[in-house]
Design a protein around this motif. Sequence first.
Motif, short mmCIF file in Angstrom:
data_model
loop_
_atom_site.label_atom_id
_atom_site.label_comp_id
_atom_site.label_asym_id
_atom_site.label_seq_id
_atom_site.Cartn_x
_atom_site.Cartn_y
_atom_site.Cartn_z
N SER A 187 0.84 -1.18 0.00
CA SER A 187 0.00 0.00 0.00
C SER A 187 0.88 1.24 0.00
CB SER A 187 -0.92 0.01 1.23
OG SER A 187 -1.66 1.21 1.31
N SER B 235 -2.50 5.73 2.31
CA SER B 235 -3.68 5.15 1.70
C SER B 235 -4.14 3.94 2.50
CB SER B 235 -3.38 4.72 0.25
OG SER B 235 -4.45 3.97 -0.29
N ASP B 236 -5.46 3.70 2.51
CA ASP B 236 -5.99 2.52 3.20
C ASP B 236 -6.34 1.41 2.21
OD1 ASP B 236 -8.09 3.73 1.99
OD2 ASP B 236 -9.40 3.81 3.74
N ILE B 237 -5.87 1.54 1.00
CA ILE B 237 -6.12 0.52 -0.04
C ILE B 237 -4.90 -0.38 -0.15
CG2 ILE B 237 -6.59 0.12 -2.48
CD1 ILE B 237 -7.97 2.83 -2.57
N TYR C 251 6.13 3.14 0.17
CA TYR C 251 5.30 1.95 0.30
C TYR C 251 5.51 1.26 1.64
CZ TYR C 251 4.44 2.16 -4.77
OH TYR C 251 4.07 2.54 -6.03
#
Length: 336
Positions: free
Chosen positions: A192, A196-198, A222
Amino acid sequence: CTATQRSEEVAVASCSTELTVVRDFDALDDGNSDSGTSMDVLGEESPPAEALVSGVEEPAMLLRGPQDTTALVGDRVLLKATYMGHPEPTVRWTRAGRLLKNDERTSITSGAGVSCLLLQNITADDSGKYDICVENIHGADCNYASVSVEGPPDPPSGTPCITANLDSVTVAWSSSPYDGGKIVNGYAVEYSLVGSDIWTTDVEECHSLSYVVRGLQPGGRYVFRVRALNIHGYSKPSLESDIVQLEEHNESSSFEPRIVSIEPGPEFKDRYEVLEELGKGRFGVVHKVVDKVSNQKLAAKFIKCRTSKDRDKVQDEIDIMNILRHQKLLQLAAAF
């Protein structure tokens, strides 16, 4: 009785015992129905059934022990045993020497010759051997059953180790401390962007303890994590890796192959800044250098030439590198 005469239709017998026909058994009742005694057909008293049973004392004994059980995480497990004994035996359930008692996840009921142990919302920690023991003043008896709890494996232990390149990252991790009762079939690697929470799954079933994630965004920051997989599904994710930032892709830093000839020595210091030492060999020392104009980072090999023969060897090396054209081989940028 003996038979005295027999024909096709009639048989006659004589008996030496006098029989009495009683039309109604109530006639034998002496009017005191609460006396606690009964009469047989010959008029003799017999003790009540309750008296017969209560008078028999037996050692505690298990008639049927609990059965081995396999269940999934979150299920309920019921262990059941039947027993006998008089006086009524005391019943104890234990696990690993610890006496089990009723609580929010454990329920024990015993009576009328049946004892049940109910385990609710079980976890992998509930696996093991469960013992039951019945005991009274005349004896004791014990038995046991094994409970196996299966489910997804534990997450890989520790934090994934990261090695970064320009647009790829090598992720390495440790195996799961518990496989969930079934063999681990593989690992899923996820990443991820920071902030970001994806999460993106790059591989779903890696069969080793390392994997190269490619196609990442140059300059991106990352984090990575890993899940273990068995027949029951994926584990929870491992701890997140440390944040890794990839190098920016600078178009001006792209190197075009060229033919190099020796340039005047003083120009080297004008064009490059010498940084830390990278390595040392028998014939020279390698330093990291930076192009003062393009900010391109290069490696410079410094060789001492004491004789003309040494200079010839250097020229031979330059000539060889001028014809090397492969992405996996070093390319010569300049010589001084």
